[in-house]
Design a protein around this motif. Structure first.
Motif, PDB file in Angstrom:
ATOM      1  N   ARG A 115       6.890   1.855 -22.229  1.00  0.00           N
ATOM      2  CA  ARG A 115       5.651   2.636 -22.274  1.00  0.00           C
ATOM      3  C   ARG A 115       4.565   2.017 -21.407  1.00  0.00           C
ATOM      4  N   MET A 116       4.522   0.691 -21.332  1.00  0.00           N
ATOM      5  CA  MET A 116       3.575   0.028 -20.435  1.00  0.00           C
ATOM      6  C   MET A 116       3.874   0.392 -18.985  1.00  0.00           C
ATOM      7  N   ALA A 117       5.153   0.363 -18.633  1.00  0.00           N
ATOM      8  CA  ALA A 117       5.539   0.698 -17.267  1.00  0.00           C
ATOM      9  C   ALA A 117       5.189   2.145 -16.937  1.00  0.00           C
ATOM     10  N   GLU A 118       5.375   3.038 -17.909  1.00  0.00           N
ATOM     11  CA  GLU A 118       5.042   4.446 -17.687  1.00  0.00           C
ATOM     12  C   GLU A 118       3.556   4.639 -17.415  1.00  0.00           C
ATOM     13  N   CYS A 119       2.737   3.751 -17.948  1.00  0.00           N
ATOM     14  CA  CYS A 119       1.292   3.846 -17.716  1.00  0.00           C
ATOM     15  C   CYS A 119       0.911   3.419 -16.304  1.00  0.00           C
ATOM     16  N   THR A 120       1.861   2.921 -15.524  1.00  0.00           N
ATOM     17  CA  THR A 120       1.570   2.549 -14.135  1.00  0.00           C
ATOM     18  C   THR A 120       1.938   3.663 -13.160  1.00  0.00           C
ATOM     19  N   LEU A 121       2.446   4.771 -13.673  1.00  0.00           N
ATOM     20  CA  LEU A 121       2.860   5.872 -12.805  1.00  0.00           C
ATOM     21  C   LEU A 121       1.693   6.821 -12.592  1.00  0.00           C
ATOM     22  N   CYS A 122       1.553   7.312 -11.378  1.00  0.00           N
ATOM     23  CA  CYS A 122       0.498   8.259 -11.065  1.00  0.00           C
ATOM     24  C   CYS A 122       1.094   9.424 -10.301  1.00  0.00           C
ATOM     25  N   ASP A 123       0.265  10.325  -9.849  1.00  0.00           N
ATOM     26  CA  ASP A 123       0.719  11.497  -9.106  1.00  0.00           C
ATOM     27  C   ASP A 123       1.115  11.057  -7.701  1.00  0.00           C
ATOM     28  N   LEU A 124       2.393  10.766  -7.506  1.00  0.00           N
ATOM     29  CA  LEU A 124       2.852  10.232  -6.225  1.00  0.00           C
ATOM     30  C   LEU A 124       2.727  11.238  -5.094  1.00  0.00           C
ATOM     31  N   GLU A 125       2.686  12.517  -5.423  1.00  0.00           N
ATOM     32  CA  GLU A 125       2.566  13.531  -4.373  1.00  0.00           C
ATOM     33  C   GLU A 125       1.209  13.465  -3.693  1.00  0.00           C
ATOM     34  N   HIS A 126       0.216  12.909  -4.404  1.00  0.00           N
ATOM     35  CA  HIS A 126      -1.135  12.876  -3.855  1.00  0.00           C
ATOM     36  C   HIS A 126      -1.695  11.454  -3.818  1.00  0.00           C
ATOM     37  N   SER A 127      -0.830  10.461  -3.823  1.00  0.00           N
ATOM     38  CA  SER A 127      -1.279   9.069  -3.793  1.00  0.00           C
ATOM     39  C   SER A 127      -0.726   8.372  -2.564  1.00  0.00           C
ATOM     40  N   ASP A 128      -1.432   7.332  -2.144  1.00  0.00           N
ATOM     41  CA  ASP A 128      -0.986   6.528  -1.011  1.00  0.00           C
ATOM     42  C   ASP A 128       0.102   5.579  -1.489  1.00  0.00           C
ATOM     43  N   VAL A 129       1.314   5.782  -1.013  1.00  0.00           N
ATOM     44  CA  VAL A 129       2.420   4.919  -1.430  1.00  0.00           C
ATOM     45  C   VAL A 129       3.060   4.240  -0.232  1.00  0.00           C
ATOM     46  N   ASP A 130       2.337   4.120   0.860  1.00  0.00           N
ATOM     47  CA  ASP A 130       2.866   3.486   2.060  1.00  0.00           C
ATOM     48  C   ASP A 130       2.418   2.033   2.136  1.00  0.00           C
ATOM     49  N   GLY A 131       3.291   1.217   2.682  1.00  0.00           N
ATOM     50  CA  GLY A 131       2.942  -0.180   2.949  1.00  0.00           C
ATOM     51  C   GLY A 131       2.539  -0.905   1.684  1.00  0.00           C
ATOM     52  N   SER A 132       1.464  -1.719   1.791  1.00  0.00           N
ATOM     53  CA  SER A 132       1.041  -2.525   0.658  1.00  0.00           C
ATOM     54  C   SER A 132       0.429  -1.679  -0.436  1.00  0.00           C
TER      55      SER A 132
END
Length: 230
Positions: free
Chosen positions: A130-147
């Motif tokens: 459940r802690m790990a699930e709280c680190t998930l966000c809307d990946l379709e609209h988030s910056d997930v490149d590089g660092s």
């Protein structure tokens, strides 16, 4: 990340102390702050009527049956704090930011693991997921490149995976074949594959591999049992 409604603390709970302050090794008396006030009142009244003030062993014997209540209260308080930290990340936050918001609560996982009695491994396992699930966000609209995605949270994911794998082994030892892992591992695999499409491949890979092996064994056992009945 989608907003989450954090439940309010049950009014009957005493304020919880920071987990690093909990003594080690734990004794039942150490869990007094985590018990509902009604339970604590009954226990203390009984203790006052049946033993002198200098005697602690009787008090601890009265507290022992309520350790699961204390553990559940501690788990609920930690998860509420985790959700609050996650919700506080700005809308423009990256998946790395969510991981960093949750990272300080690693210490509480270790504190929960130190609670004695059956069911501790299960509670700790569920809390890590459940802690790990709280680190998930809307990946379709988030910056997930590089660092800003994947790279910066690698250490977080690796540590969570290692802890969850250890807890899985502890649950297996405690619960045996009664712990059916099929649905659980499917859910973890589904999230892992979804994240992998965005370049994030650290969602519990070692734990998933371990659980998939156990799930296969359980399916084979069921198949053999069915064959024996024919």
């Amino acid at each position: 990340c989608q907003a989450r409604d954090a439940p309010s603390s049950p009014p009957s709970l005493l304020p919880l102390t920071p987990s690093p302050d909990l003594p080690a090794p734990f004794t039942p008396a150490a869990y007094i702050p985590y018990l509902p006030l009604s339970t604590l009142s009954t226990i203390l009244t009984t203790a006052l009527l049946t033993c002198p003030p200098s005697t602690t062993s009787h008090l601890e014997s009265l507290l022992a049956p309520h350790l699961s209540t204390a553990r559940s209260a501690f788990k609920a308080q930690v998860l509420q704090a985790v959700r609050a930290a996650s919700d506080a990340v700005p809308d423009q936050g990256t998946i790395d930011d969510y991981a960093e918001a949750v990272r300080p609560f690693f210490k509480d996982v270790e504190a929960l693991r130190r609670f004695p009695g059956p069911g501790t491994a299960q509670d700790a396992f569920e809390m890590v997921v459940r802690m790990a699930e709280c680190t998930l966000c809307d990946l379709e609209h988030s910056d997930v490149d590089g660092s800003a995605g994947g790279g910066g949270r690698d250490g977080f994911d690796e540590e969570m995976d290692e802890v969850l794998r250890e807890l899985a082994a502890e649950r297996r030892e405690e619960e045996g074949e009664a712990w059916k892992v099929g649905k659980l591992v499917k859910d973890l695999r589904r999230t892992h594959d979804a994240l992998e499409e965005h370049g994030i491949d650290g969602w519990f890979p070692k734990t998933i591999a371990l659980l998939e092996g156990w799930a296969k064994e359980q399916i084979e056992v069921i198949t053999l049992d069915d064959s024996d009945e024919e």
